[in-house]
Design an enzyme around this catalytic site. Sequence first.
Site, PDB file in Angstrom:
ATOM      1  CD  GLU A  94      -2.832  -0.661   2.595  1.00 20.52           C
ATOM      2  OE1 GLU A  94      -3.950  -1.191   2.662  1.00 20.52           O
ATOM      3  OE2 GLU A  94      -2.338   0.013   3.528  1.00 20.52           O
ATOM      4  CG  HIS A 135       1.645  -0.191  13.267  1.00 19.62           C
ATOM      5  ND1 HIS A 135       1.400   0.956  12.566  1.00 19.62           N
ATOM      6  CD2 HIS A 135       2.946  -0.517  13.009  1.00 19.62           C
ATOM      7  CE1 HIS A 135       2.481   1.316  11.894  1.00 19.62           C
ATOM      8  NE2 HIS A 135       3.431   0.441  12.156  1.00 19.62           N
ATOM      9  NE  ARG A 147     -11.124  -8.721  16.715  1.00 27.15           N
ATOM     10  CZ  ARG A 147     -10.665  -7.519  17.055  1.00 27.15           C
ATOM     11  NH1 ARG A 147     -11.367  -6.756  17.867  1.00 27.15           N
ATOM     12  NH2 ARG A 147      -9.514  -7.065  16.598  1.00 27.15           N
TER      13      ARG A 147
END
Length: 457
Positions: A204, A239, A295
């Site tokens: 990306e 992250h 979830r």
Amino acid sequence: MGSALFDKVLVANRGEIAVRIIGTLRRLGIGSVVVCSEADADSLHVELADEAVLIGPAPVSDSYLRIDKVIDAAVRTGAQAIHPGYGLLAENADFATACADAGLVFIGPPAEAISAMGSKVQARRIMSAAGVPVVPGSLDNASDLDRARQTADEIGYPVAVKAAGGGGGKGFRVAHHPQDLASALEGASAEGQRFFGDPSVYLERYLHNPRHVEVQVLADQHGNTVHLFERDCSVQRRHQKLIEEAPAPSIPDELREHIGAIAVTAAQSVGYTSAGTVEGLLHDGQFFFLEMNTRIQVEHTVTEMVTDLDLVEQQLRIAAGEPLPFTQADLTIHGHAIECRINAEDATRNFLPSPGRITAYTEPQGPGIRIDSGVTTGAMVHPHYDPMIAKLVAWGETREEATERMLTALDGFTVAGVRTLIPFHRALLSSSQWSKGETCADLVTDRSWLKTTGGDG
């Protein structure tokens, strides 16, 4: 006293999320069963549940991740459904399928939706085809170096190399220059294989200091999907999230509606039901799909605080076949909420886990304060498990009031015996960067918060 939803639900998790789910089950008159490892035999979630089943030794591979033992525990205790919480088996399509095969209701999305979103490469392809904006990059496996170089040249450096099955900051590398690409591919692929059993990677465009914005969605089995607005989760280390808030600061209503519509489209494109989260990056006013978490999220609490909804209850009702009791037009945001993850970590040592016994534990109280915790005084923080002790949440009419209440609550939160992130949270929320609504990335990475605390971790 039974419930029209289920008579008994097994919670396939531990710690604060198990305790939090048990609370909703109890309020709804539903019996609760938990599973536990030998290390957790005296834990809070075992104490609070109606029934507990020991399923193995401390390592999760021998206990909480044993699908056969979890299913057996549900069948033997007469549970009708299983709530997986988050982590562990929550996003395991094989587990969802095993529940169905055993005649149990999986309180979550269909196995097909979990599988579709499990591979980040596949998820990017699906979202791109549905018209959901994705960060420019590859839509298939980019493990081949020559092919990766071609993609990187097309999208421009720096590029992010990510494991297809990744998450939680694992399997993530950045190549700032062409000469960095080979090592980034190798590192991301190796971590992908190690943590997720999948060495494939994708590329990306690397976005510098974007806002990490995610949208909570709810979808029933009758074709109704709504979003519950957005959360900002930009304060992270490696992250992994540390502080979350809802709504995101400085987002105009028009952009909020646009982001919400994108999330609804994303959920509908995979036939999603239950609660889920569409995560994205907000950069220069543009929102890009990052991944979908199939979830309930750790940070669901802040959404609950600003919408007055119990998301676990909504999951239960959806799983029981009920339609959503509201439409998008019925939903509004009230006030502002902030969550601090109270992890047993030493932020002065690069956030290393700090396992041990909690020798003193006192939770703060006050208007707008909520604590989701899985411990009490005397509890052990085990090295086998995630180091999160509790989640401290503060609500206020404004972001400023929520921040003030959080700082007061942090001052009144006592956890002795292990190091925690309380000093880190106090310093960051006192910073000018936080008050301006910035991502605070520099405070985390260069450890300048230490100047405020004098090194107290």
